[in-house]
Motif scaffolding. Structure first.
Motif, PDB file in Angstrom:
ATOM      1  N   ALA A   2      -1.204 -25.433  16.913  1.00 13.98           N
ATOM      2  CA  ALA A   2      -1.220 -23.977  16.897  1.00 13.98           C
ATOM      3  C   ALA A   2      -1.708 -23.472  15.544  1.00 13.98           C
ATOM      4  N   GLU A   3      -2.450 -22.391  15.594  1.00 16.50           N
ATOM      5  CA  GLU A   3      -2.972 -21.806  14.362  1.00 16.50           C
ATOM      6  C   GLU A   3      -1.969 -20.853  13.733  1.00 16.50           C
ATOM      7  N   HIS A   4      -2.104 -20.678  12.427  1.00 15.20           N
ATOM      8  CA  HIS A   4      -1.300 -19.704  11.690  1.00 15.20           C
ATOM      9  C   HIS A   4      -2.241 -18.549  11.339  1.00 15.20           C
ATOM     10  N   ILE A   5      -1.943 -17.379  11.885  1.00 15.49           N
ATOM     11  CA  ILE A   5      -2.793 -16.197  11.760  1.00 15.49           C
ATOM     12  C   ILE A   5      -2.129 -15.187  10.844  1.00 15.49           C
ATOM     13  N   LEU A   6      -2.897 -14.624   9.934  1.00 16.09           N
ATOM     14  CA  LEU A   6      -2.419 -13.558   9.049  1.00 16.09           C
ATOM     15  C   LEU A   6      -3.041 -12.238   9.483  1.00 16.09           C
ATOM     16  N   VAL A   7      -2.181 -11.228   9.663  1.00 18.80           N
ATOM     17  CA  VAL A   7      -2.649  -9.894  10.013  1.00 18.80           C
ATOM     18  C   VAL A   7      -2.110  -8.908   8.978  1.00 18.80           C
ATOM     19  N   PRO A   8      -2.973  -8.443   8.068  1.00 16.67           N
ATOM     20  CA  PRO A   8      -2.541  -7.397   7.135  1.00 16.67           C
ATOM     21  C   PRO A   8      -2.359  -6.084   7.906  1.00 16.67           C
ATOM     22  N   ASP A  28       0.407 -18.625  21.252  1.00 15.50           N
ATOM     23  CA  ASP A  28       1.073 -19.908  21.021  1.00 15.50           C
ATOM     24  C   ASP A  28       1.082 -20.298  19.543  1.00 15.50           C
ATOM     25  N   GLY A  29       0.489 -19.472  18.702  1.00 21.23           N
ATOM     26  CA  GLY A  29       0.428 -19.765  17.279  1.00 21.23           C
ATOM     27  C   GLY A  29       1.510 -19.049  16.493  1.00 21.23           C
ATOM     28  N   GLU A  30       1.412 -19.181  15.209  1.00 20.08           N
ATOM     29  CA  GLU A  30       2.321 -18.485  14.292  1.00 20.08           C
ATOM     30  C   GLU A  30       1.565 -17.295  13.715  1.00 20.08           C
ATOM     31  N   ILE A  31       2.149 -16.123  13.801  1.00 14.96           N
ATOM     32  CA  ILE A  31       1.501 -14.913  13.311  1.00 14.96           C
ATOM     33  C   ILE A  31       2.351 -14.303  12.209  1.00 14.96           C
ATOM     34  N   SER A  32       1.704 -14.011  11.097  1.00 14.49           N
ATOM     35  CA  SER A  32       2.375 -13.345   9.979  1.00 14.49           C
ATOM     36  C   SER A  32       1.738 -11.983   9.783  1.00 14.49           C
ATOM     37  N   ALA A  33       2.560 -10.940   9.806  1.00 10.56           N
ATOM     38  CA  ALA A  33       2.105  -9.582   9.526  1.00 10.56           C
ATOM     39  C   ALA A  33       2.493  -9.267   8.089  1.00 10.56           C
ATOM     40  N   GLN A 113      -6.575 -18.335   9.812  1.00 10.98           N
ATOM     41  CA  GLN A 113      -7.481 -17.216  10.080  1.00 10.98           C
ATOM     42  C   GLN A 113      -6.799 -15.911   9.707  1.00 10.98           C
ATOM     43  N   ILE A 114      -7.610 -14.956   9.244  1.00 13.27           N
ATOM     44  CA  ILE A 114      -7.125 -13.602   8.968  1.00 13.27           C
ATOM     45  C   ILE A 114      -7.779 -12.684   9.991  1.00 13.27           C
ATOM     46  N   ILE A 115      -6.966 -11.847  10.632  1.00 15.46           N
ATOM     47  CA  ILE A 115      -7.486 -10.828  11.542  1.00 15.46           C
ATOM     48  C   ILE A 115      -7.060  -9.491  10.966  1.00 15.46           C
ATOM     49  N   MET A 116      -8.039  -8.646  10.635  1.00 12.31           N
ATOM     50  CA  MET A 116      -7.684  -7.377   9.997  1.00 12.31           C
ATOM     51  C   MET A 116      -8.566  -6.242  10.478  1.00 12.31           C
ATOM     52  N   GLY A 117      -7.980  -5.059  10.463  1.00 17.29           N
ATOM     53  CA  GLY A 117      -8.732  -3.860  10.773  1.00 17.29           C
ATOM     54  C   GLY A 117      -9.528  -3.439   9.557  1.00 17.29           C
ATOM     55  N   ALA A 135     -13.583  -7.133   0.257  1.00 15.99           N
ATOM     56  CA  ALA A 135     -13.149  -8.117  -0.736  1.00 15.99           C
ATOM     57  C   ALA A 135     -12.547  -9.347  -0.065  1.00 15.99           C
ATOM     58  N   VAL A 136     -11.753  -9.142   0.972  1.00 11.71           N
ATOM     59  CA  VAL A 136     -11.140 -10.266   1.678  1.00 11.71           C
ATOM     60  C   VAL A 136     -12.205 -11.088   2.396  1.00 11.71           C
ATOM     61  N   VAL A 137     -13.130 -10.422   3.099  1.00 13.13           N
ATOM     62  CA  VAL A 137     -14.165 -11.123   3.849  1.00 13.13           C
ATOM     63  C   VAL A 137     -14.995 -12.010   2.930  1.00 13.13           C
ATOM     64  N   PHE A 138     -15.390 -11.487   1.790  1.00 10.64           N
ATOM     65  CA  PHE A 138     -16.286 -12.247   0.918  1.00 10.64           C
ATOM     66  C   PHE A 138     -15.586 -13.290   0.054  1.00 10.64           C
ATOM     67  N   ARG A 139     -14.267 -13.186  -0.119  1.00  8.13           N
ATOM     68  CA  ARG A 139     -13.561 -14.126  -0.987  1.00  8.13           C
ATOM     69  C   ARG A 139     -12.615 -15.062  -0.241  1.00  8.13           C
ATOM     70  N   SER A 140     -12.438 -14.859   1.039  1.00 10.05           N
ATOM     71  CA  SER A 140     -11.478 -15.653   1.791  1.00 10.05           C
ATOM     72  C   SER A 140     -11.942 -17.090   1.982  1.00 10.05           C
ATOM     73  N   PRO A 141     -11.019 -18.027   1.785  1.00 13.25           N
ATOM     74  CA  PRO A 141     -11.353 -19.435   2.059  1.00 13.25           C
ATOM     75  C   PRO A 141     -11.223 -19.787   3.548  1.00 13.25           C
ATOM     76  N   VAL A 142     -10.738 -18.839   4.356  1.00 17.34           N
ATOM     77  CA  VAL A 142     -10.591 -19.067   5.805  1.00 17.34           C
ATOM     78  C   VAL A 142     -11.377 -18.008   6.560  1.00 17.34           C
ATOM     79  N   ARG A 143     -11.555 -18.242   7.832  1.00 14.72           N
ATOM     80  CA  ARG A 143     -12.285 -17.312   8.696  1.00 14.72           C
ATOM     81  C   ARG A 143     -11.565 -15.967   8.736  1.00 14.72           C
ATOM     82  N   VAL A 144     -12.349 -14.878   8.711  1.00 13.00           N
ATOM     83  CA  VAL A 144     -11.803 -13.528   8.804  1.00 13.00           C
ATOM     84  C   VAL A 144     -12.462 -12.835  10.001  1.00 13.00           C
ATOM     85  N   SER A 145     -11.648 -12.333  10.902  1.00 11.29           N
ATOM     86  CA  SER A 145     -12.136 -11.534  12.021  1.00 11.29           C
ATOM     87  C   SER A 145     -11.810 -10.084  11.718  1.00 11.29           C
TER      88      SER A 145
END
Length: 148
Positions: A2-8, A28-33, A113-117, A135-145
């Motif tokens: 399962a993936e760990h997803i970050l949502v700001p 089915d993953g872990e989501i952190s808001a 992965q980061i998913i953000m508005g 800033a997050v999109v261009f500096r993130s070491p993980v995929r950003v949606s």
């Protein structure tokens, strides 16, 4: 695995939509808001919808931080309706510059992965992304949606 997803989350409709997408796609993953209280810009974060909140209590005071924490708790309570019974969402509030805190949290918590508005501060802005999202999109070491 399962993936760990970050949502700001900042209280905007797009950050709410980002959490909805995360819950739908990664149930089915872990989501952190993550909510970031930005002490350098009162217009960001929970204060964006009501400029009067940015003026009182005095920015940077203990009361200001307490108010920010209270609003973050209210925000997370409102976002509970987005989650489903099979989706677990961990919530956290930090203080700092949003882009730096988001990237730091991603690095420190094994985020996949980061998913953000994304929204700029003005509707007539020619920018595709808001400053924090860019800033997050261009500096993130993980995929950003990005949700727009």
């Amino acid at each position: 695995m399962a993936e760990h997803i970050l949502v700001p989350v900042d209280g905007s409709p797009l950050s709410r939509r980002a959490l909805e997408v995360a819950c739908e796609e990664y149930s089915d993953g872990e989501i952190s808001a993550l909510h970031v209280i930005d002490p350098t810009e009162p217009g960001y974060s929970v204060y964006g919808a009501d400029p009067e909140l940015a003026r009182a209590p005095r920015q940077g005071s203990n009361d200001w931080y307490s108010t920010g924490e209270e609003h973050a708790e209210e925000l997370f309570a409102e976002l509970e309706e987005v989650t489903t019974a099979e989706t677990s969402v961990r919530t956290e509030t930090v203080v700092g510059r949003p882009d730096r805190e988001i990237l730091s949290y991603a690095a420190d918590n094994d985020i996949d992965q980061i998913i953000m508005g994304s929204h700029g501060r003005s509707d007539d802005s020619p920018l595709l992304l808001g400053a924090t999202t860019e800033a997050v999109v261009f500096r993130s070491p993980v995929r950003v949606s990005v949700i727009r």
